[in-house]
Design an enzyme around this catalytic site. Sequence first.
Site, PDB file in Angstrom:
ATOM      1  N   LYS A 115      22.537  33.679  47.755  1.00  0.00           N
ATOM      2  CA  LYS A 115      22.591  34.681  46.692  1.00  0.00           C
ATOM      3  C   LYS A 115      21.460  34.531  45.678  1.00  0.00           C
ATOM      4  CE  LYS A 115      27.491  35.830  46.948  1.00  0.00           C
ATOM      5  NZ  LYS A 115      27.758  35.196  48.226  1.00  0.00           N
ATOM      6  N   LYS A 157      28.640  30.912  39.669  1.00  0.00           N
ATOM      7  CA  LYS A 157      28.802  31.326  41.063  1.00  0.00           C
ATOM      8  C   LYS A 157      28.109  30.368  42.021  1.00  0.00           C
ATOM      9  CE  LYS A 157      28.488  35.791  41.914  1.00  0.00           C
ATOM     10  NZ  LYS A 157      27.938  37.161  41.999  1.00  0.00           N
ATOM     11  N   LYS A 200      25.575  36.773  33.693  1.00  0.00           N
ATOM     12  CA  LYS A 200      26.371  37.371  32.629  1.00  0.00           C
ATOM     13  C   LYS A 200      27.603  38.019  33.259  1.00  0.00           C
ATOM     14  CE  LYS A 200      26.995  39.218  28.433  1.00  0.00           C
ATOM     15  NZ  LYS A 200      27.292  38.393  27.263  1.00  0.00           N
ATOM     16  N   GLU A 274      25.744  45.555  47.483  1.00  0.00           N
ATOM     17  CA  GLU A 274      26.828  45.593  46.513  1.00  0.00           C
ATOM     18  C   GLU A 274      26.290  45.541  45.079  1.00  0.00           C
ATOM     19  OE1 GLU A 274      30.151  43.109  47.262  1.00  0.00           O
ATOM     20  OE2 GLU A 274      30.276  43.701  49.360  1.00  0.00           O
ATOM     21  N   GLU A 287      24.913  41.328  45.571  1.00  0.00           N
ATOM     22  CA  GLU A 287      24.675  40.675  46.857  1.00  0.00           C
ATOM     23  C   GLU A 287      24.508  41.716  47.950  1.00  0.00           C
ATOM     24  OE1 GLU A 287      27.936  38.355  48.376  1.00  0.00           O
ATOM     25  OE2 GLU A 287      29.432  39.766  47.646  1.00  0.00           O
ATOM     26  N   ARG A 291      26.637  42.256  57.562  1.00  0.00           N
ATOM     27  CA  ARG A 291      27.620  42.411  58.649  1.00  0.00           C
ATOM     28  C   ARG A 291      28.390  43.706  58.412  1.00  0.00           C
ATOM     29  NH1 ARG A 291      32.005  41.561  55.536  1.00  0.00           N
ATOM     30  NH2 ARG A 291      31.888  39.982  53.904  1.00  0.00           N
ATOM     31  N   VAL A 294      35.030  44.953  56.119  1.00  0.00           N
ATOM     32  CA  VAL A 294      36.428  45.293  56.383  1.00  0.00           C
ATOM     33  C   VAL A 294      36.671  46.772  56.094  1.00  0.00           C
ATOM     34  CG1 VAL A 294      38.825  44.861  55.695  1.00  0.00           C
ATOM     35  CG2 VAL A 294      37.211  42.948  55.840  1.00  0.00           C
ATOM     36  N   ARG A 337      44.655  47.665  52.384  1.00  0.00           N
ATOM     37  CA  ARG A 337      44.817  46.495  53.244  1.00  0.00           C
ATOM     38  C   ARG A 337      46.273  46.028  53.208  1.00  0.00           C
ATOM     39  NH1 ARG A 337      39.440  42.691  52.427  1.00  0.00           N
ATOM     40  NH2 ARG A 337      37.944  44.360  52.021  1.00  0.00           N
TER      41      ARG A 337
END
Length: 398
Positions: A115, A157, A200, A274, A287, A291, A294, A337
Site C-alpha cells: 500500500k 495501517k 489522516k 478504491e 488502494e 483481483r 466479492v 452478503r
Amino acid sequence: MIKKILVANRGEIAMRIFRTCRVMNIATVAIYTRVDRGALHVRYAEEAYCISDSPEDTSYLKPEKILQIAKKTGAAIHPGYGFLSENAAFARKCEENNLIFIGPSADIISSMGDKQSARQLMIECGVPVVPGSDGLVATAEEAAHIAERIGYPVLIKASAGGGGKGMRKAFSREDIENAFETAKSEAKAAFGNDDMYIEKLIINPRHIEIQILADKYGNTIYLGERDCSIQRNNQKLLEEAPSAKLCKDKRTVMGETAVRAARAAGYYSAGTVEFVVNEQGDYYFIEMNTRIQVEHPVTEQVTGIDLIREQIRIAAGMKLNITQEDTCVNGHAIECRINAATPGVIKFLHFPDGYGVRVESHLFEGYEVSPFYDSMIAKIIVTGSSRLEAVRRLRRAL
C-alpha cells in the site's frame, strides 16, 4: 483461447467462475480439501483433485500442489478472491512454469499490493491520496510526530494489510502507542509483514470503488462505481451501484482518475481502484485490488458485462471489445452478503428468486457449513429500475 481453467479457490466464487466457463465452453478443474470433498464446486467441475495431506489439513494455500495439478491437466489458473489471488510469488511461479494466471502480472500485484508503494505511485501520477506519512513508520514515537503534523484523528495501517486487519484508529497522543503496537502485531501475525504507515482518518467517509478493465494493449475503461460504505468491523456487508451520493460529473472524474491510476501501474485484467470520499465531496485513493471483488455482481447487473468472461479473454491475450463509449449504467443494483453465525448442516434451503433477483452461493440441502473457512455462504443481488425499487426488492428477497 483458453481451453481449461483450474480455480484455485472454493465456495461461491469457484461456482461463479465455473458457470462462466460453461458458457464459454471451457473445461473446469476443481481443487478441494478433505473437509470440502462433498462441496458443490467439486461436484460441478469436470475434474477435481484433493490437495489435503491429512484429514486435518484444511488449507487451500498449496501453491506447489496447485501448480502440479495445473501442469498435469494443462489448465490456466483463476485464483478467485482471497487465498492466493493477490500473492505475487504464486503469480510469478505460474509465469515461470508457463501457466496462464488469470489476473495481472506478478510485478503489478507486488507493486500495488504494497500500500505504501502504491500510494507513492499515485502521488507521482497526480492521483489524490489521503494526507499521511511520506514513507514507512518504524516506531510509535515517529508515528506520534507525524500525527501531530497532519492532525488527529489518524489511521495506522499495515502496508501489506487488507480486510481491516493491521488497522487501528488514534484520536489523541495517548492512543498512539497502543494503537501502533497492536496494529503492528496483528499485521505480523496476519501477513508476515509488520511495515506500517499513517493516514489522516476521514470521518464519516463514503467508501467508493471504481471497477476497471484493461487489456495488454493499453486499452483501459471504467465501469462505474460501487458504494461499499455499509460495513461491520471494516468488512463490507452491503454494496450498491451506482452510488446515491455521487453526481454525474463526480462519477466521471473519479472514473477517469481510476483509469489514470491503472495506466500508471501498467495494469491489465479486471481490477478495482478504491477511494474514500469525505463529507465535502473530496476523494482520495486508498488502494487498488488486483483481483475480482466479492461485490463484482452489482457492476455486472447494471452494465450487462460479465467480468469473469472479460478476465479470461484478457488473460488469453485478447483485446477489449468494449470501449468507454460502449459502457453505460442502467438501473440500480444492491448486494447483500449472507454470513453464517455458526457452523452446521443445512437441513432446509430455499433461495429467494423472481424478477431482478440473483443469488450466488455454494449451498445445498445437506451441505455442512465448515468452521475452517470464511463465514460468507451466499450473496443476494437485486436489480431495479431505481434505487427505491432495488431496496424494496432486497427487503422482499431477504
